[in-house]
Design an enzyme around this catalytic site. Sequence first.
Site, PDB file in Angstrom:
ATOM      1  N   TYR A 166      95.516  -7.956  -8.999  1.00 45.07           N
ATOM      2  CA  TYR A 166      95.588  -7.040  -8.650  1.00 45.07           C
ATOM      3  C   TYR A 166      96.342  -6.263  -9.796  1.00 45.07           C
ATOM      4  O   TYR A 166      96.052  -5.497 -11.009  1.00 45.07           O
ATOM      5  CB  TYR A 166      96.220  -6.674  -7.816  1.00 45.07           C
ATOM      6  CG  TYR A 166      97.235  -4.964  -7.946  1.00 45.07           C
ATOM      7  CD1 TYR A 166      96.004  -4.097  -8.014  1.00 45.07           C
ATOM      8  CD2 TYR A 166      98.252  -4.797  -7.721  1.00 45.07           C
ATOM      9  CE1 TYR A 166      96.916  -2.396  -8.075  1.00 45.07           C
ATOM     10  CE2 TYR A 166      98.894  -3.499  -7.825  1.00 45.07           C
ATOM     11  CZ  TYR A 166      98.657  -2.287  -7.956  1.00 45.07           C
ATOM     12  OH  TYR A 166      98.759  -1.455  -8.315  1.00 45.07           O
ATOM     13  N   LEU A 177      95.541   7.315  -9.627  1.00 45.56           N
ATOM     14  CA  LEU A 177      96.022   6.952  -8.857  1.00 45.56           C
ATOM     15  C   LEU A 177      94.775   6.440  -8.170  1.00 45.56           C
ATOM     16  O   LEU A 177      95.063   5.597  -7.474  1.00 45.56           O
ATOM     17  CB  LEU A 177      96.421   7.859  -7.782  1.00 45.56           C
ATOM     18  CG  LEU A 177      97.437   8.768  -8.006  1.00 45.56           C
ATOM     19  CD1 LEU A 177      98.571  10.273  -7.508  1.00 45.56           C
ATOM     20  CD2 LEU A 177      98.571   7.939  -9.019  1.00 45.56           C
ATOM     21  N   SER A 183      94.945  -0.579  -4.268  1.00 45.16           N
ATOM     22  CA  SER A 183      96.465  -0.894  -5.150  1.00 45.16           C
ATOM     23  C   SER A 183      97.249  -2.088  -4.181  1.00 45.16           C
ATOM     24  O   SER A 183      98.510  -1.961  -4.517  1.00 45.16           O
ATOM     25  CB  SER A 183      97.097   0.287  -3.994  1.00 45.16           C
ATOM     26  OG  SER A 183      96.887   0.293  -3.170  1.00 45.16           O
TER      27      SER A 183
END
Length: 265
Positions: free
Chosen positions: A134, A69, A73
């Site tokens: 991103y 993860l 982000s």
Amino acid sequence: MKRLLITGAAGALGRAMRVRLAPFAETLRLSDIANLGEAGPNEELVQCDLGDAAAVNRLVEGCDGILHLGGISVEDKFSKIMNANLLGLYNLYEAARAHGHPRIIFASSNHTVGFYRQDQHIDTTAPMRPDGLYGVSKCFGEALARMYFEKFGQETALVRIGSCMEKPTNHRMLSSWMSYSDFRLLIECAFRAPMLGCPIIWGVSNNDSKWWDNSHAAYLGWKPQDNAESYRAELDATLGKPDPKAALHVYQGGNFVNDPIFPEG
């Protein structure tokens, strides 16, 4: 599982999975560049910059599985995205190659296809249409994972997460939302599958409104239980009816399509 590594464990999604996956492994090795707080009874805390190859190599050693993860982000300067999402991911896959190919669940993103409209329904054969740097970094990540699978047999579940949070916070998420519980179920299915391969999986709950076809991943046995539709009345009451011309309600990537290229410096 004896030891599960969760990178990005200090983030919102990492914190949620830290709690929910505690019973899944004898030990959780939790990593982030940020503060991770106090270690629980079955936790190992490791502060690590994904851009540091030697540190990532030590981080992966002894792990049976990896929930990745970590990284940037949101849309940001390319230098930040490059270190965490490109170089950092390469370091992770090289570390996995050096330590027996532990199975990886890679948090990819719906922003790999953000320029598709919300009235389009697509499956994993649709060409990528990233909505920013991103999203481009996640396209790179999926390609890197595929190469390591084809060349070295490294198995990875490429989960194109929609909007994973406690509940939807806008009307777009009535289609993109994935509950924490459904993500946990997906993680467990991906790690327990006798054969995983390198599938792309849409990270979305069992919502009435859907843009993405997940039928190709049925072999994993993942059956999401939650439905964002139960929040529609609450969103209507708090936000009013959505503007049909706003990017948030036109594009699958929402407002990310309007983000600029952030200058360095």
